[in-house]
Design a protein around this motif. Structure first.
Motif, PDB file in Angstrom:
ATOM      1  N   CYS A   8       0.826  -1.199   0.000  1.00 30.27           N
ATOM      2  CA  CYS A   8       0.000   0.000   0.000  1.00 30.27           C
ATOM      3  C   CYS A   8       0.859   1.247   0.000  1.00 30.27           C
ATOM      4  CB  CYS A   8      -0.901   0.028   1.225  1.00 30.27           C
ATOM      5  SG  CYS A   8      -2.229  -1.134   1.064  1.00 30.27           S
ATOM      6  N   GLY A 727      -8.111   7.822   1.021  1.00 29.42           N
ATOM      7  CA  GLY A 727      -7.950   6.699   1.925  1.00 29.42           C
ATOM      8  C   GLY A 727      -9.025   6.801   2.989  1.00 29.42           C
ATOM      9  N   SER A 728      -9.647   5.666   3.308  1.00 31.76           N
ATOM     10  CA  SER A 728     -10.690   5.714   4.319  1.00 31.76           C
ATOM     11  C   SER A 728     -10.575   4.520   5.236  1.00 31.76           C
ATOM     12  CB  SER A 728     -12.062   5.721   3.652  1.00 31.76           C
ATOM     13  OG  SER A 728     -13.058   5.438   4.607  1.00 31.76           O
ATOM     14  N   SER A 729     -10.819   4.742   6.509  1.00 29.80           N
ATOM     15  CA  SER A 729     -10.727   3.648   7.469  1.00 29.80           C
ATOM     16  C   SER A 729     -11.846   2.639   7.275  1.00 29.80           C
ATOM     17  CB  SER A 729     -10.779   4.199   8.888  1.00 29.80           C
ATOM     18  OG  SER A 729     -12.021   4.827   9.096  1.00 29.80           O
ATOM     19  N   ARG A 736      -7.210   0.130   0.760  1.00 38.71           N
ATOM     20  CA  ARG A 736      -7.469   1.263   1.628  1.00 38.71           C
ATOM     21  C   ARG A 736      -7.412   2.598   0.888  1.00 38.71           C
ATOM     22  NH1 ARG A 736      -6.702  -0.467   7.423  1.00 38.71           N
ATOM     23  NH2 ARG A 736      -8.952  -0.496   7.465  1.00 38.71           N
ATOM     24  N   ILE A 737      -6.737   2.641  -0.231  1.00 37.80           N
ATOM     25  CA  ILE A 737      -6.616   3.904  -0.963  1.00 37.80           C
ATOM     26  C   ILE A 737      -7.391   3.769  -2.268  1.00 37.80           C
ATOM     27  CG2 ILE A 737      -5.025   5.597  -1.913  1.00 37.80           C
ATOM     28  CD1 ILE A 737      -4.373   5.250   0.927  1.00 37.80           C
ATOM     29  N   PRO A 809     -11.614  -8.295   4.059  1.00 39.36           N
ATOM     30  CA  PRO A 809     -10.568  -7.295   3.861  1.00 39.36           C
ATOM     31  C   PRO A 809     -10.583  -6.698   2.450  1.00 39.36           C
ATOM     32  CG  PRO A 809      -9.635  -9.500   4.012  1.00 39.36           C
ATOM     33  CD  PRO A 809     -11.082  -9.628   4.335  1.00 39.36           C
TER      34      PRO A 809
END
Lengths: 1136, 486
Positions: A8, A727-729, A736-737, A809
């Motif tokens: 990442c 990007g977000s949790s 993630r991006i 995931p």
């Protein structure tokens, strides 16, 4: 894990590289331009300024920053000069001053590095020869939109004779006879020559030479020129907003733009404490949890909510609803990818950008707006029986008959008793009891002003909404303070808002209890005491059910209210690095605390059940207390660069980086057992309710960077590009991006010679955009495999944990590919305007459940499958039928139309499984199945051939096309789409002198609705049901339109048939509806008169009427739990 | 310009560390990576599996009291309700379907929790102390086999009808989202997996504290407070209460059950005897048959006999309404009960005498009812927490069935039955008849009767009334949420 992380990280680097590359490119260009000016700044003589539409003060500050000149001038002169645009490089102070004051009635003088501005000496009268006759000419100067232009210079050509226009754009000029040519000019506009031969009144409309404020698009992140913007959007000014209603911002917006669609809530009507469901350009999300799919489509809409941005910061729907309309300067609705891509994973459902008012420089101004709002319940959709009809129905339905003699005897007696009641005149109109005429009021006081480098504004407002159900209300207190301080080329802004909200729900309970109450019963006994029970059942099974008095609970001490306090502070720094480059940094912090209290007295009828008898008798009464906490911050830094090369190449580039975090928490405690009825305090409870405390938590973070480039060639061709890395949790750890992008192209046909030569075309613009955006309306931790600890259960002295679900995931955002083609035209000096947009929204990777074999331990997990397409047209047109400035008469009509086709392209196996379960569902409600190829709003029912006149039974058409009397759920077929084919608004505006009349109507056509009233209140009436019981009140059609004897050609089945009515196409009806949303009459007082008599700047009185009538081809009850209301208000606005 | 570089540099720096920043720790939940990072986490996940087994969805109600007992006709079903549907083996009813759906899902949910632990434990082996690695892994693997065997007993064919190459049930050993790995295996594979897992568990549990300490010691952790190192107490609190954990003897007892199910009487006997003869270091038996004093104290689940039980901390609030509500289905007719317990012959049966197992109450307007008291203490307000899954008496029955009918006498004496029945065990048929009656008496409300019928493939139940049973009735239908993938 480590491996993933590295992957990442490198991804980020490569994107960063790309961003850096683009950046350096820009920086390189910048430097090439900036360097000479930096050098020249050394000798403190040369000045470079590029400012658009700014006040003189700002330019002066710029000059003072670049040189060591100081300025002296009065505020009057500053105001007189008004807003100006200037774009110069390396010129001397004198050259600049000449340019600035060109065509202005002011002059300057430089004295020892001090520039003094003063009025030009009046020359005309002295120079005019005495014998020359003078002619008086009046006129008005406006901009292209017919808005008056104050401070425009009207000069006699070739002379120094001239005046400035007044505040309202009017002027009066005495000129020597024989001179017939006037030159009207205004900085930033193309000067115009006007021949006045034989005229004593002229009107002049100036066209923009450059951008003016209305031609700027505010995206919440960047400020862009409308002329070269490829996105589809609607801009709403504060005035338009005011004309569109006086309720809340949301209804006003939807009155203006139909693509901002507030879903009609039949259940909750005009409940002031309900948040509406909103969609922009159709539904793109399915409910995240497939198991939650209800048969009511309203439940599914929350995931389609658009994003609300206020001054660059995300705000909740609730905040917008409770916001004070007076603070709003401008609202922009961004619809397509070109406009929303920069919001990345939050943009797919459309974005509403709200820009708040900024103070104006000048002396202290005080404005006040107040209104009185009246809400009157609207029962027109109710068609209930009166006492006589009700008894007639009961007899016709054979309720007073039994096979058993004794029972029959009792029932006959009951009938006689009821008949006596009816004959003696009992006819209770239950609907009137829980409602009232709500009279609320609203006040706003705003103070603003400022001078030199300090501006300020403050406002306080109070809005008290009184709902039509007794004691239901919503109060908002809003406060706002704004400061702006300028230090050389750096500007500091701070904006603080505080909202306190208090909402009360009616203790009268659900309105439906009153619509069901039988008119033969009276709420009070003969002595005038309130009854607790209206009717006791007879000993036989066929008898009226025990009916409680709904008014009884309302007399008990209760509490059902909530409140919240929200504080938001936005701080911004704007640094004008040089003429072309601006850096802006924002930091917004919001904190909200809320609580809600619900207390039910021990005497409440809900405790009359078995759960509260015996040992639990003392557990009567309950109290639920919840508290919530929210904290969020959002920071961003934006770099803007604008430059024109060789006069034809215009480049705009913006880079922005942002970071945000949001945390929510809520706790709920329940207690029970209150010894006395009026102890409305949690501490008086004798025990906690069974179970354990409850809490929720959500927490998310995001970070992103945006690059936006806009290029225009010769004001004819333009292109837009936006890219965002976000990007977000909430995304799964593998993904993630996320990248989002959009590209758009446009063509200003009106700037082409061949169109320019055609008279009458002012604007003709074609634009196309395509891009991808996302949405992530799912809970914070859905991507994770997590464990939770058992709370109540333990194991000897050990505690245990369990897996909550299978995380994914790979979970990512929903992707929407959005294409938009738009056409914008303005003809005949803006007399006719028309916009047309076609869009194609294709949402992929819809987040839904994927079913697993249950031997995996879980029946499903969340994944990105499913595709939905929305295609549609939006059309908006406006025509000035009369636009006569001499007579001060304007009349315009306009309207818009929206059309959307929703289609499911792909669904997950979990949905297929659910469909197969729903296809086996028998019941009176239709199924909303998510089937490939169908709309998400398709109604699935069994086709009906109507009621057989011979038997009174319903005849169906099964899936093989055969006639049958048996209803089989497998025969359900799509029978219409619960979404109008077209919908929109019609509006008209009429202005004569100081009077303005605005009317907005909305219409819907071609959609199908499943008429629930027919099912619940006419047909599906059951002796065992508590809700649709034949002993309660019903729709008149249950008496008049049901089959009673052989030969009756009735629409509804046998009146004596109390069996279940199953979902059939008989109840699917085509809906065409018309609603008068808003009617507004406004009177503005004459300014001169106000100035003289009252020392006021502005005063107007407005009358509003909202939701005045609703016409529909479907007779259906509306406002079931809470009635709809008609709203009237009177408002007064004043400024000192 | 310099300032811009600084700003850009800061942005770049923040971007690189953003992945970490975007990783948020939920407050109400714990991530897998985090919980399985400590020995305590593994302990908690294993306990979580036991707690799930003790919930009403499984052995807190459904899989011992409701489903198998209704199928064995032990209760008085209420017509047109779930109890009647199950008693009539009518599994097409929606209520039944959803009950089976729940039970199936809960079994496999317990298994997936165990698998998540088993998948991670080897990598963290060094982290464990006090032999907990072997203990936790052994219990988890053993429990996995036990649960799959329970599923097989419900959803598989009756042993007499098993074709080894036919598909049976899924045997799940991994945590996965791949549907292909969650499909049914053949009987052969499932049976092999069960015994392999049981053997592994037996090995791992070869240092089980239950072998070192007596149950009396293990069940009194209160003495741990002022720990006396000289006295034989386990060093770790986690080693107490072995009877409610899948201990070494639970493995043996399950094996005995398993071998009897597949018809291997030799191995069944061997394992049953190993449990019956298990001794503490002082020579006393590990598990002892319950006697009059226990029954007199309301301990009809006989705690000293429990080889494996689950601790249901919410038993009172779930069980009391089930057994003591008016109109409950969980009652039985007095006459039928007298027949079942042979009341005229065995007048001193410690379970049946003095209304110990059943309490007759008069419900106004409804009639006389016998309420079941096995799980409730004498006042019927509180329920016992330990729900027995395997008891010593079953080991005696297995031994009896497998050729050691002499051992039946010990059981008969403990229950104070009439001595005449010792002599009735003359032929396998006679033994079967006797055991049918004894399984009913002994495991009433515990769910073992149905499996006795199923194992021996009774085509007719004779108690309380005659009921014909078909092969299909013995096999629960696999829920649709599973079968649609098969």
């Amino acid at each position: 894990m480590k491996k993933k992380w590295i992957r990442c990280a490198t991804d980020e680097k490569s994107t960063l590289k790309k961003l850096f590359f683009s950046f350096f490119l820009i920086l390189f260009i910048c430097e090439a331009i900036i360097c000479p000016s930096e050098l020249s700044a050394q000798n403190r003589e040369q000045i470079s300024i590029n400012k658009k539409n700014v006040l003189l003060d700002e330019i002066v500050k710029d000059i003072e920053a670049q040189t060591d000149y100081t300025f002296m001038y009065s505020t009057d002169i500053g105001n007189g000069i008004g807003r100006i645009s200037v774009n110069v490089t390396n010129i001397s102070i004198r050259q600049l001053m000449d340019l600035l004051l060109k065509d202005k009635p002011y002059t300057y003088q430089i004295d020892n590095k001090v520039v003094i501005l003063k009025n030009k000496p009046l020359q005309p009268s002295t120079q005019t020869p005495a014998d020359q006759k003078k002619v008086k000419i009046n006129g008005i100067v406006t901009d292209a939109n017919r808005d008056p232009l104050p401070g425009a210079a009207v000069m006699l050509k070739g002379t120094k004779i001239g005046v400035m226009t007044n505040y309202d754009g009017s002027f009066e000029l005495n000129i020597p006879e024989g001179n017939n040519l006037l030159v009207v000019s205004f900085l930033g506009m193309k000067p115009k020559e006007v021949d006045i031969t034989g005229k004593n009144f002229i009107k002049v409309a100036l066209e923009n030479a450059e951008l003016s404020i209305n031609e700027v698009v505010l995206t919440g992140i960047f400020k862009k020129s409308r002329e070269s913007y490829t996105g589809a959007l609607t801009t709403i000014s504060a005035n338009e907003l005011k004309a569109a209603g006086n309720r809340n911002i949301l209804t006003s917006i939807s009155n203006i733009d139909p693509s901002f669609n507030i879903v009609d809530n039949l259940d909750y009507g005009s409940d002031p404490n309900r948040l509406p469901d909103i969609t922009i350009r159709g539904r793109t999300s399915m409910d995240v949890n497939v198991r939650n799919l209800q048969e009511q489509s309203s439940v599914q809409n929350t995931s389609n909510l658009p994003l609300f941005i206020m001054d660059g910061f995300e705000v909740s729907l609730q905040r917008v609803m409770d916001m004070d309309e007076e603070l709003v300067e401008n609202i922009t609705i961004l619809k397509d990818a070109s406009a929303t891509a920069m919001y990345g994973s939050r943009g797919a459902n459309g974005i509403v950008v709200i820009t708040l008012k900024k103070p104006e420089t000048g002396k202290l101004r005080v404005s006040y707006k107040g209104s009185i709002n009246i809400e009157i319940p609207d029962f027109t959709s109710y068609n209930l029986m009166n006492a006589k009809e009700k008894l007639e129905y009961e007899k016709a339905a054979n309720l007073f008959y039994s096979l058993y003699n004794t029972t029959n005897q009792n029932l006959q007696e009951l009938y006689n008793k009821r008949l006596i009641e009816v004959v003696r005149g009992v006819d209770t109109y239950w609907l009137k009891y829980p409602v009232r005429t709500g009279i609320g009021n609203r006040h706003n006081i705003r103070v603003d002003g400022g001078a030199d480098n300090f501006n300020y504004a403050g406002s306080i407002s109070y809005n008290n909404i009184m709902g039509v159900m007794k004691e239901s209300s919503r109060d908002n207190f809003t406060g706002n303070i704004f400061f702006q301080y300028t230090l050389k080329n750096i500007k500091f802004q701070n904006d603080l808002y505080i909202i306190y909200n208090k909402n009360n729900n009616s203790p009268y309970g659900s309105f439906s209890e009153y619509t069901r109450a039988n008119p033969i019963y009276t709420p009070y006994d003969d002595d005038g005491h309130l009854k607790k029970i209206l009717a006791e059942p007879l000993a036989s099974s066929n008898s009226p059910r025990k009916a409680g008095n709904p008014l009884y609970n309302a007399t008990l001490p209760t509490r059902d209210d909530g409140s919240y306090t929200s504080i938001q502070n936005n701080f911004a720094i704007e640094w004008n690095i040089n003429a072309d480059l601006t850096l802006r940094a924002n930091l917004g912090i919001t904190k909200q605390d809320s609580r809600s209290d619900k207390y039910l007295s021990r005497d409440h009828t809900s405790f009359d059940t078995g759960d509260y008898t015996g040992e639990n008798f003392n557990m009567r009464g309950s109290y639920t207390y919840s508290t919530g906490y929210n904290f969020s911050y959002e920071g961003s830094a934006t770099l803007n660069y604008t430059k024109t090369f060789n006069k034809v190449h215009q480049l705009y580039a913006g880079f922005s980086a942002n970071i945000a975090e949001d945390k929510d928490e809520s706790y709920t405690i329940q207690a029970r057992g209150f010894s006395a009825s009026n102890m409305t305090n949690l501490g008086m409870a004798s025990a906690y309710a069974v179970g354990k405390p409850y809490s929720t938590e959500s927490h998310s973070r995001r970070i992103g960077s945006i690059l936006n480039i806009n290029y225009t060639y010769n004001r004819k061709y333009f292109a837009d590009f936006s890219g965002k890395m976000e990007g977000s949790s909430k995304f799964g750890s593998n993904d993630r991006i996320a990248p989002f992008w959009s590209a758009g192209f446009g063509w200003n046909l009106h700037n082409e010679k061949f169109i320019k030569n055609l008279n009458g075309i002012n604007t003709l613009r074609l634009r196309f955009s395509y891009g991808t955006t996302g949405s992530q309306n799912f809970s914070s931790f859905q991507a994770l495999t997590t464990y939770r600890y058992f709370g109540e259960e333990n194991y000897k002295f050990w505690n245990g944990a369990y897996m909550l679900g299978l995380g994914n995931p790979d979970l990512s955002w929903q992707k929407t590919n959005h294409a938009d083609i738009g056409l914008e035209t303005a003809l005949f000096d803006g007399r006719f305007r028309m916009n047309l947009d076609y869009y194609d929204k294709h949402t992929k990777a819809l987040l839904t459940d994927i079913n697993l074999p249950t031997s995996g331990g879980f029946s499903s997990y969340k994944a990105n499958v499913g595709e939905v397409s929305n295609k549609g047209i939006e059309f908006d047109a406006n025509l000035f039928i009369i636009r006569n400035s001499t007579k001060h008469l304007t009349w315009s009509v306009g309207g818009n139309l929206a059309h959307n086709v929703n289609k499911i392209l792909k669904i997950s196996n979990a949905l297929e499984f659910l469909n197969s379960e729903l296809m086996e569902d028998a019941g009176p409600n239709p199924s909303f199945l998510y089937k490939e190829g169908q709309s998400m709003n398709t109604i699935f029912v069994v086709r009906s051939l109507g009621i057989d006149p011979a038997t009174g039974n319903e005849l169906f058409l099964n899936r093989f096309g055969e006639r049958t009397y048996t209803w089989d759920p497998q025969d359900k077929v799509p029978c219409g789409v619960n979404e109008p084919k077209i919908w929109g608004n019609l509006r008209t505006m009429f202005r004569w002198k100081n009077i303005t009349l605005n009317a907005i109507m909305s219409y819907r056509a071609g959609g199908y609705i499943y008429n629930q009233t027919l099912v619940d209140k006419v047909e599906n009436i059951s002796l065992s049901s508590a809700v649709n019981n034949p002993w309660g009140n019903l729709d008149k059609r249950a008496l008049y339109d049901r089959w009673q004897k052989p030969g009756d050609r009735a629409s509804f089945k046998n009146i004596r048939d109390f069996g279940t009515t199953y979902a059939s196409s008989r109840f699917v009806m085509k809906e065409n509806a018309l609603n008068l949303n808003s009617l507004n009459l406004n009177y503005e007082f004459n300014k001169e008169w106000l100035n003289k008599k009252l020392k006021m700047d502005y005063l107007s009185i407005g009358l509003y009427a909202e939701d005045v009538f609703y016409l529909s081809t479907i007779k259906q009850e509306r406002g079931l739990s809470y009635p709809f209301a008609r709203k009237f208000s009177i408002s007064i606005s004043a400024r000192f | 310009m310099k300032k811009i570089y600084i700003i850009l540099f800061t942005i770049a720096l923040s971007l690189t560390s953003c992945n970490k920043w975007l990783d948020i720790q939920p407050e109400l939940e714990i991530r897998q990576k985090q919980i399985l990072e400590s020995e305590q986490g593994f302990k908690d996940v294993l306990i979580g599996a036991y707690i799930r087994m003790a919930t009403p969805s499984l052995y807190g109600l459904n899989t011992n009291i409701v489903l198998p007992e209704l199928m064995a006709q032990h209760w008085t079903p209420v017509s047109n309700t779930l109890s009647a549907y199950i008693s009539n083996f009518d599994f097409s009813q929606t209520d039944c379907k959803s009950l089976l759906e729940t039970i199936w899902l809960q079994y496999y949910q317990t298994i997936v929790n165990l698998n998540s632990l088993i998948e991670e434990i080897d990598a963290k082996k060094d982290m464990f102390t006090n032999g907990n690695y072997e203990l936790i892994k052994g219990e988890a693997i053993g429990l996995r086999a036990f649960l799959h065997f329970e599923i097989l007993r419900f959803w598989g064919d009756a042993p007499a009808k098993i074709v080894l190459s036919n598909k049976a049930i899924p045997y799940v050993k991994i945590v996965t989202k791949d549907p292909n790995k969650l499909l049914s295996l053949t009987y052969q594979e499932v049976l092999n997996n069960i015994i392999t897992d049981l053997d592994t568990a037996q090995d791992l549990l070869s240092n089980d504290p239950i072998l070192t300490y007596s149950n009396a010691v293990l069940n009194s952790p209160g003495t741990l407070a002022g720990i006396d190192k000289t006295k034989p107490y386990p060093a770790d609190e986690y080693h107490f209460f072995r009877q409610v954990r899948f201990n070494y003897y639970a493995v043996l007892a399950t094996k005995a059950r398993y071998y009897l199910w597949i018809g291997d009487q030799t191995k069944a006997l061997e394992n049953a005897l190993a449990v019956i003869t298990a001794k503490n270091s002082d020579g006393t038996s590990k598990f002892t048959l319950g006697d009059e004093s226990a029954a007199n104290n309301g301990q009809l689940t006989f705690p000293t006999e429990q080889i494996f039980a689950v601790d249901n901390s919410l038993s009172t609030q779930t069980l009391t309404p089930v057994f003591f509500n008016n109109y409950t289905a969980y009652t039985q007719n007095q006459t039928y009960l007298n027949t079942a317990f042979e009341s005229t012959l065995h007048t001193s049966d410690i379970r049946y005498r003095n209304s110990r197992l059943w309490e007759n109450r008069v419900i106004p307007l409804a009639g006389n009812f016998n309420f079941f008291k096995k799980y409730n203490s004498t006042d019927s307000k509180t329920a016992v927490r330990d729900m027995p899954l395997i008891r010593l008496s079953e080991m005696y029955f297995i031994a009896t069935e497998c050729g050691r009918s002499d051992l039946f006498r010990d059981y008969r004496i403990a229950r104070v039955l009439d001595a005449s029945i010792d002599n009735s065990l003359t032929s396998p048929e006679a033994i079967k008849d006797r055991l049918e009656k004894e399984y009913r008496k002994e495991f009433y409300g515990e769910g073992q009767m149905f499996f006795f019928y199923k194992r021996l493939f009774f085509t007719q139940f004779t108690w309380p009334v005659v009921k014909n049973v078909s092969e299909a009735n013995y096999k629960l239908p696999i829920p649709q949420s599973q079968s649609m993938f098969e």
